[in-house]
Design an enzyme around this catalytic site. Structure first.
Site, mmCIF file in Angstrom:
data_model
loop_
_atom_site.group_PDB
_atom_site.id
_atom_site.type_symbol
_atom_site.label_atom_id
_atom_site.label_comp_id
_atom_site.label_asym_id
_atom_site.label_seq_id
_atom_site.Cartn_x
_atom_site.Cartn_y
_atom_site.Cartn_z
ATOM 1 C CE LYS A 1 -1.929 -3.975 2.688
ATOM 2 N NZ LYS A 1 -2.259 -5.199 1.902
ATOM 3 C CB SER B 1 -0.894 -0.003 1.247
ATOM 4 O OG SER B 1 -1.495 1.253 1.448
ATOM 5 C CE1 TYR C 1 -3.996 -1.956 4.867
ATOM 6 C CE2 TYR C 1 -2.996 0.165 4.341
ATOM 7 C CZ TYR C 1 -3.679 -0.970 3.946
ATOM 8 O OH TYR C 1 -4.047 -1.108 2.626
#
Length: 302
Positions: A167, A150, A163
């Protein structure tokens, strides 16, 4: 470009990007395992409806697909997902690790459960499914792995420390799989997609979401999953018709003849900071970086 005779696993394929990937691969002849736990965006709950609906879509157009409802967050789940491919189609050729959840919170308010499950679904999930498929890919001397990072992982984003960490971890995993898979005909690449989905529906303006249909991302995934593509260990940014390779660069740097003082580091800071025309990109592993350091120091290693 077709996938006749190939078997693809797509995780998190019950909606959004995963659904788009699965439909395109199936439309090009792949037999697809449509994996989805069926939970909500936070990873809560479960059910068979989402995966079943995508399988029905594929079969309605003459394709072949089976549903799998296991979670990628456990070792056993990864094994079961791959076993679904073996049981239904006798092999596995392509792994698209797409499953994901969000538990966004500022770092100051981050709790253990908000960290653990995000890491398990995104980072561990990539390990679990790829590891379960790995013996099959090695034995047949062919495989394609497409992981999903991401922009938050590559560049950071407020409220997404969990997150982002997961990622970017997938980037390191991908680059090592590319190195270890090279002699077995296995490639591994990673995409950083921007697309409209339930993961982004309330964090992007409507006029942007209208352009960022998942369909714009899936063609890149299909190409990276195809036999024709032999590039490996790469990172790609993709969304809304835009595609670009992302590179991790190391500047020319500064070299010290002896252990520098903090003041000498400060004096050389501009050279240390600069990433310019003499920057280097390492695509074959950490030893390339080590070699650059050896060369800069003028060390003869024979």
């Amino acid at each position: 470009m077709d996938f006749d005779g190939r078997v693809a696993i797509v995780t998190g394929a019950g909606g959004g990007l995963g659904r788009s990937h699965a439909l395109l691969l199936a439309g090009r002849g792949a037999k697809v395992v449509v994996n989805d736990l069926g939970g909500n965006r936070a990873g809560e709950g479960g059910g068979s409806e989402m995966a079943d609906a995508v399988v029905d879509e594929i079969r309605a157009t003459g394709g072949e697909a089976v549903a799998n409802y296991d979670g990628v967050h456990t070792w056993e789940g990864g094994q079961a997902i791959v076993q679904s491919a073996i049981d239904a189609f006798g092999r596995v050729d392509v792994v698209v690790n797409n499953a994901g959840i969000l538990r966004d919170v500022s770092f100051a308010k981050l709790e253990q459960d908000q960290l653990d499950l995000v890491l398990k679904v995104h980072l561990y999930g990539g390990f679990h499914v790829a590891r379960a498929a790995w013996p099959h890919l090695r034995e047949q001397g062919y495989g394609r792995i497409v992981n999903t990072t991401s922009g938050s992982g590559l560049y950071g984003n407020f409220g997404q420390s969990n997150y982002s960490a997961a990622k970017l971890g997938l980037v390191g995993l991908t680059r090592t799989l590319a190195i270890e898979g090279a002699k077995y005909g296995i490639t591994a690449n990673v995409i950083a997609p921007v697309a409209a989905s339930r993961m982004t529906e309330d964090i992007m303006p409507p006029q942007l979401l209208e352009r960022l249909e998942p369909d714009y991302v899936s063609p890149l995934v299909a190409y990276l999953a195809a036999e024709a593509c032999t590039d490996t260990g790469r990172i790609y940014s993709v969304g809304g018709g835009y595609m670009a390779r992302v590179a991790i660069l190391e500047g020319e740097g500064a070299t010290f003849d002896s252990v520098p003082s903090p003041d000498e580091v400060a004096d050389a800071w501009d050279r240390i900071q600069q990433v310019g025309p003499d920057a280097a990109e390492f695509t074959q592993g950490v030893m390339e970086q080590t070699g650059k350091i050896v060369q800069a120091l003028g060390i003869d290693v024979g």
